[in-house]
Design an enzyme around this catalytic site. Structure first.
Site, PDB file in Angstrom:
ATOM      1  N   GLU A   1      50.655 -59.592  -6.995  1.00  0.00           N
ATOM      2  CA  GLU A   1      51.738 -60.495  -6.599  1.00  0.00           C
ATOM      3  C   GLU A   1      52.054 -60.354  -5.111  1.00  0.00           C
ATOM      4  OE1 GLU A   1      53.005 -62.984  -8.022  1.00  0.00           O
ATOM      5  OE2 GLU A   1      52.194 -62.679 -10.018  1.00  0.00           O
TER       6      GLU A   1
ATOM      7  N   TYR B   1      61.525 -62.948  -6.959  1.00  0.00           N
ATOM      8  CA  TYR B   1      60.343 -63.543  -7.588  1.00  0.00           C
ATOM      9  C   TYR B   1      59.412 -62.451  -8.141  1.00  0.00           C
ATOM     10  CZ  TYR B   1      55.675 -65.315  -8.076  1.00  0.00           C
ATOM     11  OH  TYR B   1      54.441 -65.570  -8.585  1.00  0.00           O
TER      12      TYR B   1
ATOM     13  N   ASP C   1      59.034 -69.314  -7.838  1.00  0.00           N
ATOM     14  CA  ASP C   1      58.497 -69.501  -6.488  1.00  0.00           C
ATOM     15  C   ASP C   1      58.264 -70.991  -6.258  1.00  0.00           C
ATOM     16  OD1 ASP C   1      56.301 -70.096  -8.015  1.00  0.00           O
ATOM     17  OD2 ASP C   1      54.903 -68.853  -6.879  1.00  0.00           O
TER      18      ASP C   1
END
Ligand code: SF4
Length: 372
Positions: free
Chosen positions: A39, A122, A140
């Site tokens: 991520e 997020y 996002d």
């Protein structure tokens, strides 16, 4: 936004995700460490570009403990090319925090994950839902695009308030099981079907029958975004200082953009030959040659989020140099294999290298180890 309108997307979206999701290395298991690293890498970088970086990173740092112990220089080298180096530094800081505060185990709770360096709402949502099956949406740009199209919501997606509201609405529709898959299905839909550039592939979309924008042919009107602030342009003059087949590097300031990274000596502004000569003399370099490559290739651009560098480079052959803590002299081999050079400077280096003999050869470099 209407949760009751949205809750109908859960079942078809999950079914579609199970059938057609892409096979990606960080999806092989639910290891929070791998999900976290992926991520962070995926922020500002495309999936295809991230895969080789991810694979190499996991080979070198397969778990939290190995990341916490990784030397800074090696870590930055692993990150070289991904940009935004503070992300790599924060990864290591967070790994050290996990070792110290959580006995090396990745925390499961959203609020604890959010406290770790470099992790925002997020990423915390993504890790806690994908790895730990919590009902924590990861909102996002991809997800915002999907939802605003589905509901024809014309609020400004750049507003933090709107993102928070969207997160709360999504929380309400999280299924009791397969929460991680639901998070990933929304991300996946935004990445491969409800795409950001150009027309979305609505005919392939598993939730097109529930989509207001599709029904009303208004897909491209969403999401609504305020215009981005114009980037500030900064002119830079970059110097390749050569001395006995080595090249000078220095460290950037500890504060500001690319803080603490290596760079080639440089000056703000576009300097004339006379100004560069004056700067070199002030640093006590005796220069035998000062060359600006003849054509326009010595002018390069590098774009950061809020700043654009317009760089002009020059090459200076130094006959004598004042030994100074401000400069480190490296061979081409050291520069390429051991030094984490930010992409802006790498671009200049690679362009200059293509100009054939303006740098040095590795054979020659081996003769001048005494400088270091
Ligand atoms: Fe996006 Fe089209 Fe699907 Fe609507 S139907 S969510 S616009 S891809």
């Amino acid at each position: 936004m209407q949760s009751n309108q949205l809750e109908k997307i859960v079942t078809p979206l999950l079914a579609w995700y199970h059938e057609s999701s892409r096979s990606l290395p960080w999806r092989e298991n639910k290891d929070p460490y791998r999900i976290w690293v992926s991520e962070i890498m995926l922020q500002q970088t495309r999936v295809e570009a991230v895969i080789p970086y991810f694979t190499r990173f996991i080979e070198r740092c397969p778990d939290i403990a190995s990341l916490a112990a990784c030397e800074d220089e090696e870590l930055l080298k692993l990150w070289e090319g991904l940009g935004y180096y503070s992300r790599a530094r924060n990864l290591k800081k967070a790994a050290q925090t996990i070792c110290e505060v959580h006995q090396g185990r990745f925390p499961e709770e959203y609020d604890e994950i959010l406290k770790l360096p470099g992790i925002g709402a997020y990423t915390a949502g993504a890790i806690s839902s994908i790895a730990f099956e919590k009902a924590t949406p990861a909102v996002d740009g991809n997800v915002l695009r999907v939802i605003t199209r589905l509901t024809e919501n014309n609020q400004d997606i750049m507003e933090t308030k709107f993102r928070k509201q969207m997160t709360m609405e999504l929380e309400k529709i999280y299924p009791p099981k397969e929460r991680g898959d639901f998070t990933q299905s929304l991300m996946e839909l935004g990445a491969v079907v409800c795409v950001p550039n150009g027309a979305p592939k609505c005919e392939e979309c598993p939730v097109n029958s529930l989509c207001s924008a599709y029904r009303n042919h208004t897909q491209l009107q969403y999401p609504v975004k305020k215009k981005k602030a114009v980037r500030r342009v900064e002119e830079k003059t970059i110097l390749f200082l050569k001395h006995q087949n080595k090249i000078a590097l220095c460290r950037r300031d500890k504060k500001g953009i690319l803080s603490g990274m290596w760079e080639f000596p440089n000056m703000d502004g576009t300097m004339t030959e006379a100004q560069i000569a004056e700067w070199l003399a002030a640093k006590r370099f005796t220069v035998t040659e000062l060359n600006k490559p003849a054509h326009e290739k010595n002018q390069l651009k590098h774009i950061f989020t809020h700043i654009e560098w317009h760089m002009t480079y020059w090459i200076a052959e130094c006959e004598a140099v004042e030994q100074s803590d401000s400069f480190t002299w490296v061979t081409q081999e050291q520069l390429e294999s051991e030094t984490a050079l930010p992409t802006a400077f790498k671009k200049v280096y690679e362009t200059a290298l293509k100009e054939s003999d303006i740098l040095f050869t590795m054979e020659n470099a081996a003769c001048s180890e005494e400088i270091l």
